[in-house]
Design an enzyme around this catalytic site. Sequence first.
Site, mmCIF file in Angstrom:
data_model
loop_
_atom_site.group_PDB
_atom_site.id
_atom_site.type_symbol
_atom_site.label_atom_id
_atom_site.label_comp_id
_atom_site.label_asym_id
_atom_site.label_seq_id
_atom_site.Cartn_x
_atom_site.Cartn_y
_atom_site.Cartn_z
ATOM 1 C CG HIS A 50 55.167 39.144 9.166
ATOM 2 N ND1 HIS A 50 54.020 39.817 8.866
ATOM 3 C CD2 HIS A 50 54.892 38.392 10.255
ATOM 4 C CE1 HIS A 50 53.073 39.477 9.732
ATOM 5 N NE2 HIS A 50 53.576 38.613 10.590
ATOM 6 C CG HIS A 78 52.130 39.106 14.211
ATOM 7 N ND1 HIS A 78 51.742 38.108 13.376
ATOM 8 C CD2 HIS A 78 51.208 39.136 15.215
ATOM 9 C CE1 HIS A 78 50.638 37.547 13.822
ATOM 10 N NE2 HIS A 78 50.282 38.168 14.940
ATOM 11 N N GLY A 79 56.378 39.476 13.822
ATOM 12 C CA GLY A 79 57.650 39.893 13.232
ATOM 13 C C GLY A 79 58.784 39.924 14.229
ATOM 14 C CB THR A 84 62.075 35.080 9.357
ATOM 15 O OG1 THR A 84 60.816 35.495 8.813
ATOM 16 C CG2 THR A 84 63.135 35.156 8.282
ATOM 17 C CG ASN A 98 53.245 35.666 16.290
ATOM 18 O OD1 ASN A 98 52.945 35.389 17.450
ATOM 19 N ND2 ASN A 98 52.366 35.706 15.324
ATOM 20 C CB VAL A 99 59.888 33.691 16.904
ATOM 21 C CG1 VAL A 99 61.320 33.589 16.389
ATOM 22 C CG2 VAL A 99 59.812 34.628 18.108
ATOM 23 C CG ASP A 153 50.947 32.933 12.365
ATOM 24 O OD1 ASP A 153 50.439 33.898 12.965
ATOM 25 O OD2 ASP A 153 52.098 32.957 11.856
HETATM 26 P P1 13P Z 1 59.024 36.684 11.690
HETATM 27 O O1 13P Z 1 59.017 35.681 10.576
HETATM 28 O O2 13P Z 1 59.435 38.026 11.239
HETATM 29 O O3 13P Z 1 59.763 36.227 12.885
HETATM 30 O O4 13P Z 1 57.491 36.869 12.116
HETATM 31 C C1 13P Z 1 56.705 35.740 12.391
HETATM 32 C C2 13P Z 1 55.277 36.128 12.549
HETATM 33 O O5 13P Z 1 54.961 37.224 12.936
HETATM 34 C C3 13P Z 1 54.278 35.102 12.243
HETATM 35 O O6 13P Z 1 52.980 35.567 12.377
#
Ligand code: 13P
Length: 282
Positions: A178, A206-207, A231, A228-229, A80
């Site tokens: 993110h 993303h995010g 956090t 993408n997951v 990533d």
């Molecule tokens: P989050 O941490 O906001 O879920 O995003 C993860 C991400 O996009 C990693 O590339």
Amino acid sequence: MVASTDILRKADKEGYAVPAFNYSDIWDLQAIVEAAEEEKAVIMLSANPLVMEAFGPKMNAAIGQVVMEEAKIPVLQHLDHSFTEELCLEAIDCGFRSVMMDASKYPLEENITMVKHVVDYAHARGIIVEAELGKIRGKGIEGDFKEGEDFLVDPMECRELVERSGADSLAVGIGNAHGFYKGKPDLNFKRLKEVNDIVDVPLVLHGGTGIPAQDIRRAIEGGINKVNVGTIIHSTYMNAMRAELDSLPENPYTLDVIKPVKEKIKAVVKEWIHVCMCNNRA
Ligand code: 13P
């Protein structure tokens, strides 16, 4: 082991998204894979540069290799947000099956050149490459969502980057960020459609953390095939760990803490698998 080139193409054809979960260590990685196996889901395991630095590319890849070979589901290990070509090439040499060359902070020409270098190396080895355009806000734990269009992706630039670099997928900045969103996430679906209408590869969001399920579904309808997951996995892990430690007597045994923590991570992973509609696709 699933062929790298098939995983997102199948999602594109069948209209779902492959969630790419960021792991921090062996325990959350295992929780992610177990949850996916129980749901017969297709997933990606994402190593960000911090995890690459913490364990080193070789150890990350060695763990990934065992998982990719032994899991009962199609799973790809993905690098990533690599900001350098060198890290992408090193990860490929170590055994990663998918890499992201994030040159989005550079002008378009440089972005294309860097992505193409990685693509040439990767494609010769059957590995796929993700590129990024537009500004995805908030690289830290606190997301930074702002109104306005200055950070939205330019559709014509997307087409040019994909056509000239040969990237297999493209991460687009459409209002996503993110980390935890400070305000209400407001994805620009019109811009997503404009990109999807003229770009032929699967698009990446993303995010994922904090974006409501109905918006993720709408984004998938609009051409997103990888979400993408990160956090929410990390915060679930740490908060569950804190709760377990608080509830146990002094000097607890590691696995007595880890087992219930993993169950909490698995529940979150399963939710995302359902939102992305990648269950029962294995
Ligand atoms: P989050 O941490 O906001 O879920 O995003 C993860 C991400 O996009 C990693 O590339």
